[in-house]
Each structure stands twice: as structure tokens, then as C-alpha cells.
Design a protein around this motif. Structure first.
Motif, PDB file in Angstrom:
ATOM      1  N   UNK A 292       0.850  -1.197   0.000  1.00 33.50           N
ATOM      2  CA  UNK A 292       0.000   0.000   0.000  1.00 33.50           C
ATOM      3  C   UNK A 292       0.881   1.241   0.000  1.00 33.50           C
ATOM      4  N   UNK A 293       0.686   2.080  -1.004  1.00 33.15           N
ATOM      5  CA  UNK A 293       1.349   3.380  -1.033  1.00 33.15           C
ATOM      6  C   UNK A 293       0.339   4.428  -0.588  1.00 33.15           C
ATOM      7  N   UNK A 294       0.633   5.082   0.538  1.00 32.83           N
ATOM      8  CA  UNK A 294      -0.268   6.115   1.068  1.00 32.83           C
ATOM      9  C   UNK A 294       0.496   7.407   1.311  1.00 32.83           C
ATOM     10  N   UNK A 295       1.550   7.606   0.560  1.00 32.67           N
ATOM     11  CA  UNK A 295       2.401   8.791   0.684  1.00 32.67           C
ATOM     12  C   UNK A 295       1.788   9.928  -0.132  1.00 32.67           C
ATOM     13  N   UNK A 296       1.241  10.961   0.507  1.00 33.14           N
ATOM     14  CA  UNK A 296       0.585  12.044  -0.241  1.00 33.14           C
ATOM     15  C   UNK A 296       1.487  12.702  -1.268  1.00 33.14           C
ATOM     16  N   UNK A 297       2.778  12.807  -0.993  1.00 37.18           N
ATOM     17  CA  UNK A 297       3.694  13.447  -1.936  1.00 37.18           C
ATOM     18  C   UNK A 297       3.787  12.660  -3.230  1.00 37.18           C
ATOM     19  N   UNK A 298       3.952  11.352  -3.119  1.00 34.93           N
ATOM     20  CA  UNK A 298       4.104  10.548  -4.339  1.00 34.93           C
ATOM     21  C   UNK A 298       2.779  10.248  -5.022  1.00 34.93           C
ATOM     22  N   UNK A 299       1.680  10.411  -4.304  1.00 35.23           N
ATOM     23  CA  UNK A 299       0.370  10.170  -4.907  1.00 35.23           C
ATOM     24  C   UNK A 299      -0.177  11.420  -5.589  1.00 35.23           C
ATOM     25  N   UNK A 300       0.501  12.544  -5.401  1.00 34.98           N
ATOM     26  CA  UNK A 300       0.007  13.792  -5.973  1.00 34.98           C
ATOM     27  C   UNK A 300      -0.040  13.799  -7.487  1.00 34.98           C
ATOM     28  N   UNK A 301       0.784  12.959  -8.128  1.00 41.28           N
ATOM     29  CA  UNK A 301       0.833  12.934  -9.588  1.00 41.28           C
ATOM     30  C   UNK A 301      -0.156  11.951 -10.215  1.00 41.28           C
TER      31      UNK A 301
END
Length: 307
Positions: A292-301
Motif C-alpha cells: 500500500x502506497x499512502x504517501x501524499x507526496x508521491x500520490x500527488x501525480x
């Protein structure tokens, strides 16, 4: 000139064909391959694009005079660039590799577009990239270039400043680590069936149904990044994973089915933005790994409208 050194049109709409333009056109023929190499090396699409751009800059400065195999030459150049980036990252990195989830390649559930097919050839699943992240930079380079792209050890050795025999040992150590990665089922519809059953059980809070689709030794890895470190965790075992049911139910309620690195996954959407990406590895009819990726920085794109 544009960013790749190509001359722009003159006032009459003509495009003079310079030597640099010819070189840029040849480079573009290899761009997809180079991006695939860099993605396996770095586990990040953004950093992979940076590495490919740097390889172009090095080519444009040195030219291709005397280069018989431009594709092979560029592969070793991008490998060198990635090795430097990995070494710098290792020196600066503060986050734990135990919970780190590489940047996924997300596509619509219907299928992968041609550009992503090149990027994800050879089934580069997220679980494999997680293992590659644990390798030393030189081991990762030797394994990726030799085992994934058939670059001879004689060509890899100068990059890692080892003898060919020592470079072979680097790849061998990496291979032993990678061989422990669970191999996903080849049947994509069967994988989807298992993932959909998991999501339905999560929505309904059906613990028994969740246990039925999880491998007893299932591994859950969640990465909240530096912005949401409280979300980062590693959980092992089916019962321990089921105890995260509240997390799963939140995701399942807003989940959009997608492909994550070519395998079934979901993007959870909140207020029109992705707040998590969940990738599943299914083997023998059960889920053996959840990333699960829940990192807001990396999900911004992540463009949820395109999904």
C-alpha cells in the motif's frame, strides 16, 4: 533548439536536419528501453525520467563517433547514472526500507497502454521492486543489467569497478534474494477474482471471508512516507492482516479497480484525489503480499480522472 537539441522550424516551416537532430532522433528510438532500465534500477518513474534525460545530455556532449552499438552504449550510460543516484539516495535516505513501497505504474483495469508495456516487460511487479530496493547499489545494477537486459558482465564490470568474476558474484547474490519473491499467477482473470473477493469481504467486514483469500503467511506493507509516517507499517500473517480490516474497509468503499504494475490493484479516491494505491500479489488462488502506497507526496501525480 528544443530540450533534446533538435533545431526548431525556420520562418518557412522547414526543419534543417543537423547532426544533433540526427543524434536526438536515434536517442528517441531507445528512450523506452532506457526508461525501463532506469525504472528497475530506481523504482521511481520521476527519477527514471531524470536518469534518461541525463543519459541524453551525456550523449549530446560526447557524440556517437566510434560507438558501434548505440543501444548498448546508452544502456551502460543510464546504468552508470542510476548507480550514482542509488549511492546518493542511500547516503541521504532516512525512511525505513522495511516499509518503503516503490512508485507504482498505474493503468486502467482494461489494459496497459503500449508505452507501459515496454516499461513493464518481464513482469516487473511491485513485490519484485520492493526486493530490489533492499539490494546494495552495485548488486542491483549487476542483476538488472545482466539478468533483465542481458548485458554481458564484461560490460558491467567497469561501471561497478569490479572484475567480471566479482561482478558475476554481485548478480548471483542479488539473484538469491530475488528468487524468494513470490511469483504471481499468470491467470489475470483469476487474480482479479481473488482481489474482488478480498474487497467485497472488506466492505462487509467478513473476517472469515478475508481469511479465506489470504495466504497464512501473507505480508502487508504500508508506506505513508515522511508526510504520514503513522500509516507506515509491516504486518505478517493472515490473522494479523485481518486485524487491519478497518483500513481495508475505508479503501474498499472508495476503490477504483486498476492495474498496478500489470497486476490487479485499486486506487482509493477521496475528494477527487488518490489517497492510497493498493497492489496485490496473488499466487495459488490466495493473496501472498499486499503493498500500500499512502504517501501524499508521491500520490500527488496520480490522475484519477484518467483511471
Amino acid at each position: 533548439m528544443d530540450e533534446f537539441g533538435k533545431q526548431t522550424e525556420d520562418g518557412y516551416g522547414n526543419r534543417p536536419r543537423s547532426g544533433n537532430q540526427w543524434l536526438a532522433e536515434r536517442f528517441e528510438q531507445h528512450r523506452g528501453h532506457l526508461r525501463a532500465v532506469a525504472y528497475r534500477m530506481l523504482g521511481s518513474l520521476t527519477e527514471a525520467d531524470d536518469a534518461v534525460q541525463e543519459s541524453w545530455l551525456r550523449l549530446s556532449r560526447s557524440g556517437a563517433d566510434g560507438v558501434e552499438n548505440l543501444g548498448g552504449w546508452l544502456t551502460t550510460v543510464v546504468g552508470r547514472v542510476c548507480l550514482d543516484m542509488l549511492r546518493t539516495r542511500k547516503a541521504l535516505r532516512e525512511d525505513s526500507l522495511d516499509t518503503h513501497v516503490p512508485e507504482p505504474v498505474i493503468s486502467r483495469e482494461e489494459g496497459i497502454d503500449p508505452e507501459q508495456e515496454v516499461l513493464l516487460a518481464d513482469s516487473v511487479g511491485l513485490a519484485l521492486l520492493v526486493v530490489l530496493e533492499t539490494l546494495a547499489p552495485a548488486e542491483r545494477l549487476a542483476f538488472v543489467l545482466h539478468d533483465m537486459f542481458a548485458v554481458p558482465f564484461d560490460d558491467i564490470a567497469p561501471i561497478v569497478e569490479r572484475t567480471p568474476a566479482a561482478t558475476r558474484q554481485l548478480a548471483s547474490r542479488a539473484r538469491r534474494r530475488v528468487q524468494g519473491t513470490a511469483a504471481p499467477e499468470a491467470d489475470l482473470p483469476r487474480q482479479r477474482e481473488v482481489v474482488h473477493a478480498f474487497l467485497a469481504a472488506s466492505r462487509n467486514g467478513d473476517f472469515d471471508a478475508l481469511l479465506a483469500v489470504l495466504d497464512p503467511d501473507v505480508l502487508l506493507r504500508a508506506d505513508g512516507g515522511s508526510v504520514a509516517p503513522n500509516l507506515s507499517k509491516v504486518v505478517r500473517g493472515a490473522r494479523a492482516v485481518v486485524e487491519q480490516a478497518l483500513l481495508f474497509s475505508r479503501v474498499a468503499l472508495t476503490a477504483r479497480p486498476v492495474l498496478v504494475n500489470g497486476a490487479p490493484g485499486v486506487v482509493a479516491v477521496q475528494q477527487g484525489r488518490a489517497f492510497s494505491v493498493m497492489a496485490f500479489t496473488v499466487a495459488d488462488g490466495r493473496i501472498v503480499e499486499i503493498n500500500i502506497l499512502a504517501d501524499p507526496e508521491r500520490l500527488g501525480s496520480v490522475d484519477v480522472t484518467a483511471l
